[in-house]
Scaffold this motif. Structure first.
Motif, PDB file in Angstrom:
ATOM      1  N   VAL A 182      -3.920  13.064  -6.510  1.00 36.33           N
ATOM      2  CA  VAL A 182      -3.752  12.901  -5.066  1.00 36.33           C
ATOM      3  C   VAL A 182      -3.835  11.450  -4.732  1.00 36.33           C
ATOM      4  CG1 VAL A 182      -4.476  13.533  -2.657  1.00 36.33           C
ATOM      5  CG2 VAL A 182      -4.701  15.330  -4.404  1.00 36.33           C
ATOM      6  N   GLY A 183      -2.784  10.737  -4.525  1.00 37.58           N
ATOM      7  CA  GLY A 183      -2.750   9.583  -4.333  1.00 37.58           C
ATOM      8  C   GLY A 183      -2.631   8.522  -5.552  1.00 37.58           C
ATOM      9  N   PRO A 184      -3.750   7.964  -6.036  1.00 39.49           N
ATOM     10  CA  PRO A 184      -3.576   7.126  -7.234  1.00 39.49           C
ATOM     11  C   PRO A 184      -3.428   7.938  -8.641  1.00 39.49           C
ATOM     12  CG  PRO A 184      -5.560   6.462  -5.774  1.00 39.49           C
ATOM     13  CD  PRO A 184      -4.926   7.671  -5.085  1.00 39.49           C
ATOM     14  N   SER A 185      -2.635   7.310  -9.144  1.00 40.38           N
ATOM     15  CA  SER A 185      -2.388   8.261 -10.315  1.00 40.38           C
ATOM     16  C   SER A 185      -3.233   7.511 -11.517  1.00 40.38           C
ATOM     17  CB  SER A 185      -0.771   8.066 -10.958  1.00 40.38           C
ATOM     18  OG  SER A 185      -0.527   6.734 -11.448  1.00 40.38           O
ATOM     19  N   LEU A 186      -2.993   7.855 -12.896  1.00 39.25           N
ATOM     20  CA  LEU A 186      -3.548   7.302 -14.030  1.00 39.25           C
ATOM     21  C   LEU A 186      -3.051   5.912 -14.322  1.00 39.25           C
ATOM     22  CD1 LEU A 186      -4.023  10.508 -16.344  1.00 39.25           C
ATOM     23  CD2 LEU A 186      -5.901   9.268 -15.114  1.00 39.25           C
ATOM     24  N   TYR A 187      -1.976   5.602 -13.602  1.00 44.96           N
ATOM     25  CA  TYR A 187      -1.288   4.181 -13.981  1.00 44.96           C
ATOM     26  C   TYR A 187      -1.679   3.148 -12.868  1.00 44.96           C
ATOM     27  CZ  TYR A 187       1.467   6.697 -17.434  1.00 44.96           C
ATOM     28  OH  TYR A 187       1.849   7.039 -18.638  1.00 44.96           O
ATOM     29  N   ALA A 188      -1.919   1.978 -12.985  1.00 43.72           N
ATOM     30  CA  ALA A 188      -2.168   1.106 -11.713  1.00 43.72           C
ATOM     31  C   ALA A 188      -0.959   0.919 -11.141  1.00 43.72           C
ATOM     32  CB  ALA A 188      -2.768  -0.146 -12.444  1.00 43.72           C
ATOM     33  N   GLY A 189      -0.936   0.973  -9.664  1.00 45.60           N
ATOM     34  CA  GLY A 189       0.350   0.476  -9.077  1.00 45.60           C
ATOM     35  C   GLY A 189       1.080   1.714  -8.918  1.00 45.60           C
ATOM     36  N   VAL A 190       0.768   2.827  -9.339  1.00 40.48           N
ATOM     37  CA  VAL A 190       1.629   3.918  -9.272  1.00 40.48           C
ATOM     38  C   VAL A 190       0.886   5.049  -8.626  1.00 40.48           C
ATOM     39  CG1 VAL A 190       2.838   5.929 -10.657  1.00 40.48           C
ATOM     40  CG2 VAL A 190       3.061   3.514 -11.338  1.00 40.48           C
ATOM     41  N   GLU A 191       1.513   5.628  -7.639  1.00 39.08           N
ATOM     42  CA  GLU A 191       0.978   6.840  -6.839  1.00 39.08           C
ATOM     43  C   GLU A 191       1.671   8.164  -6.851  1.00 39.08           C
ATOM     44  OE1 GLU A 191      -0.676   6.100  -2.986  1.00 39.08           O
ATOM     45  OE2 GLU A 191      -1.443   4.120  -3.310  1.00 39.08           O
ATOM     46  N   ALA A 192       1.108   9.299  -6.661  1.00 39.12           N
ATOM     47  CA  ALA A 192       1.662  10.398  -6.308  1.00 39.12           C
ATOM     48  C   ALA A 192       1.684  10.771  -5.130  1.00 39.12           C
ATOM     49  CB  ALA A 192       0.760  11.579  -7.154  1.00 39.12           C
ATOM     50  N   LEU A 193       2.917  11.054  -4.467  1.00 39.53           N
ATOM     51  CA  LEU A 193       3.003  11.378  -3.047  1.00 39.53           C
ATOM     52  C   LEU A 193       2.420  12.655  -2.767  1.00 39.53           C
ATOM     53  CD1 LEU A 193       4.347  10.553  -0.358  1.00 39.53           C
ATOM     54  CD2 LEU A 193       6.360  11.806  -1.060  1.00 39.53           C
ATOM     55  N   GLU A 194       1.367  12.603  -1.863  1.00 38.49           N
ATOM     56  CA  GLU A 194       0.590  13.828  -1.615  1.00 38.49           C
ATOM     57  C   GLU A 194       1.406  14.962  -1.144  1.00 38.49           C
ATOM     58  OE1 GLU A 194       0.020  10.643  -0.637  1.00 38.49           O
ATOM     59  OE2 GLU A 194      -2.386  10.400  -0.560  1.00 38.49           O
ATOM     60  N   GLY A 195       1.039  16.039  -1.146  1.00 38.46           N
ATOM     61  CA  GLY A 195       1.734  17.234  -0.500  1.00 38.46           C
ATOM     62  C   GLY A 195       1.357  17.021   0.944  1.00 38.46           C
ATOM     63  N   GLY A 196       2.587  17.524   1.618  1.00 32.83           N
ATOM     64  CA  GLY A 196       2.489  17.324   3.024  1.00 32.83           C
ATOM     65  C   GLY A 196       2.561  15.788   3.349  1.00 32.83           C
ATOM     66  N   HIS A 197       3.237  15.169   2.768  1.00 30.99           N
ATOM     67  CA  HIS A 197       3.299  13.541   3.131  1.00 30.99           C
ATOM     68  C   HIS A 197       4.939  13.188   3.013  1.00 30.99           C
ATOM     69  CE1 HIS A 197      -0.981  13.424   3.123  1.00 30.99           C
ATOM     70  NE2 HIS A 197      -0.906  12.269   3.498  1.00 30.99           N
ATOM     71  N   GLN A 198       5.336  12.217   3.590  1.00 30.05           N
ATOM     72  CA  GLN A 198       6.519  11.682   3.661  1.00 30.05           C
ATOM     73  C   GLN A 198       6.542  10.199   3.774  1.00 30.05           C
ATOM     74  OE1 GLN A 198       8.547  13.255   6.879  1.00 30.05           O
ATOM     75  NE2 GLN A 198       7.218  12.073   8.311  1.00 30.05           N
ATOM     76  N   LEU A 199       7.730   9.710   2.728  1.00 28.83           N
ATOM     77  CA  LEU A 199       7.894   8.114   3.041  1.00 28.83           C
ATOM     78  C   LEU A 199       9.058   7.747   3.790  1.00 28.83           C
ATOM     79  CD1 LEU A 199       6.678   7.201  -0.688  1.00 28.83           C
ATOM     80  CD2 LEU A 199       5.410   6.589   1.142  1.00 28.83           C
ATOM     81  N   VAL A 200       8.859   6.541   4.501  1.00 30.88           N
ATOM     82  CA  VAL A 200      10.005   5.720   4.997  1.00 30.88           C
ATOM     83  C   VAL A 200       9.996   4.396   4.231  1.00 30.88           C
ATOM     84  CG1 VAL A 200      11.256   4.743   6.695  1.00 30.88           C
ATOM     85  CG2 VAL A 200      10.321   7.120   6.975  1.00 30.88           C
ATOM     86  N   VAL A 201      11.035   4.007   3.504  1.00 32.40           N
ATOM     87  CA  VAL A 201      11.113   2.682   3.240  1.00 32.40           C
ATOM     88  C   VAL A 201      12.581   1.931   3.477  1.00 32.40           C
ATOM     89  CG1 VAL A 201      11.094   1.039   0.991  1.00 32.40           C
ATOM     90  CG2 VAL A 201      10.245   3.472   0.868  1.00 32.40           C
ATOM     91  N   ASP A 202      12.344   0.685   3.967  1.00 36.36           N
ATOM     92  CA  ASP A 202      13.405  -0.031   4.615  1.00 36.36           C
ATOM     93  C   ASP A 202      13.230  -1.518   4.337  1.00 36.36           C
ATOM     94  OD1 ASP A 202      11.697  -0.381   6.792  1.00 36.36           O
ATOM     95  OD2 ASP A 202      12.709   0.882   7.940  1.00 36.36           O
ATOM     96  N   GLU A 203      13.881  -2.267   5.289  1.00 34.31           N
ATOM     97  CA  GLU A 203      13.578  -3.714   5.365  1.00 34.31           C
ATOM     98  C   GLU A 203      12.323  -4.221   5.951  1.00 34.31           C
ATOM     99  OE1 GLU A 203      16.917  -5.748   7.231  1.00 34.31           O
ATOM    100  OE2 GLU A 203      18.426  -5.297   5.525  1.00 34.31           O
ATOM    101  N   ARG A 204      11.585  -3.168   6.386  1.00 33.63           N
ATOM    102  CA  ARG A 204      10.207  -3.518   7.083  1.00 33.63           C
ATOM    103  C   ARG A 204       9.148  -3.310   6.139  1.00 33.63           C
ATOM    104  NH1 ARG A 204      10.000  -0.362  12.690  1.00 33.63           N
ATOM    105  NH2 ARG A 204      11.224   0.981  11.291  1.00 33.63           N
TER     106      ARG A 204
END
Length: 269
Positions: A182-204
């Motif tokens: 949930v969140g941080p994975s076994l790899y540094a800098g890689v996260e699992a998007l948690e259930g019930g969550h969403q991401l928005v990525v843009d120029e901001r």
């Protein structure tokens, strides 16, 4: 389950074609998840890929572009309340309709098992969401202004610009059986998007929000024992029926207990 992957480079810092080549490698690292077909779509600052495991009657290889050419989607999804959004359509078309209606709030209106990515060419915005119970996986990294996501974490490192390093705290928790993805994975800098969550990525940048959580205060209305039994029956029948869409024969994992026996009997009925 199918595989999805995407790279967003808002600054277009990569050499032309480099992001597409990287994404093709990422998709190839998950080919076992999608043996039926693979496709890649280059949308300028965003490249999306899909490896298809065709299980539903409407399944088709993605990325799929909306009729108005505004949206591009890749999805590992089974939408159970699809008739509430757009009856008789494919999962891709249901996601287009949901995004058109609710925008980046659409995930809260969907029920089922899903991890999907939508590129909005008009807003130059990437939108990702994962189902409430995290039935379908999605991992991501945000490094040097480049966003990457994939159905499996190791696939991210097929892009040679990203180095694989262990997250030592997560590894320690894994060793003592206290690790939960949930969140941080076994790899540094890689996260699992948690259930019930969403991401928005843009120029901001990247913004993650939670769109669903269980309501601990919800109470069923007072009724008789027969009323509760009837409510359970309706919910159970609906839950099983929504999972019977398939292009191949249906099977169940039968342990012999009450739960799986009840599901198997309802499937047969």
């Amino acid at each position: 389950m199918s595989a999805v992957t995407a790279i967003y480079d808002g600054h277009m810092s990569a050499q032309p074609g480099l992001n597409r080549a990287a994404l093709t490698s990422m998709l190839g690292a998950m080919c076992r998840r999608g043996p039926d077909a693979q496709a890649v779509e280059d949308c300028g600052p965003c490249v999306l890929g899909h490896a298809l495991l065709a299980t539903l009657p409407e399944d088709r290889v993605m990325p799929v572009t909306s009729p108005d050419r505004r949206l591009v989607v890749v999805a590992d999804a089974r939408i159970d309340n699809r008739d509430d959004v757009l009856a008789g359509a494919s999962e891709a078309d249901v996601l287009f309709a949901a995004y058109d209606r609710w925008g980046t709030d659409c995930a809260r209106h969907l029920r089922g098992a899903f991890a999907f990515v939508i590129w909005d060419t008009q807003e130059r915005r990437l939108y990702c969401a994962r189902d409430q119970l995290a039935a379908r996986p999605l991992f991501y990294s945000w490094s040097d202004g480049i966003f990457r996501c994939a159905s499996e974490p190791h696939a991210l490192f097929a892009d040679r610009r990203l180095s694989a390093r262990p997250d030592l705290l997560a590894v320690a928790l894994y060793v003592v059986r206290e690790y939960h993805e949930v969140g941080p994975s076994l790899y540094a800098g890689v996260e699992a998007l948690e259930g019930g969550h969403q991401l928005v990525v843009d120029e901001r940048g990247l913004r993650k929000t939670r769109y669903w959580w269980p309501d601990p205060h919800r109470r069923l209305p007072a009724m008789s024992d027969d009323g509760y039994a009837e409510l359970l029956r309706e919910s159970f029948e609906g839950a099983v029926a929504s999972r019977l869409r398939s292009r191949t024969p249906i099977g169940t994992a039968l342990s012999g207990g009450i739960d799986s026996s009840a599901v198997t009997a309802e499937v047969e009925r």
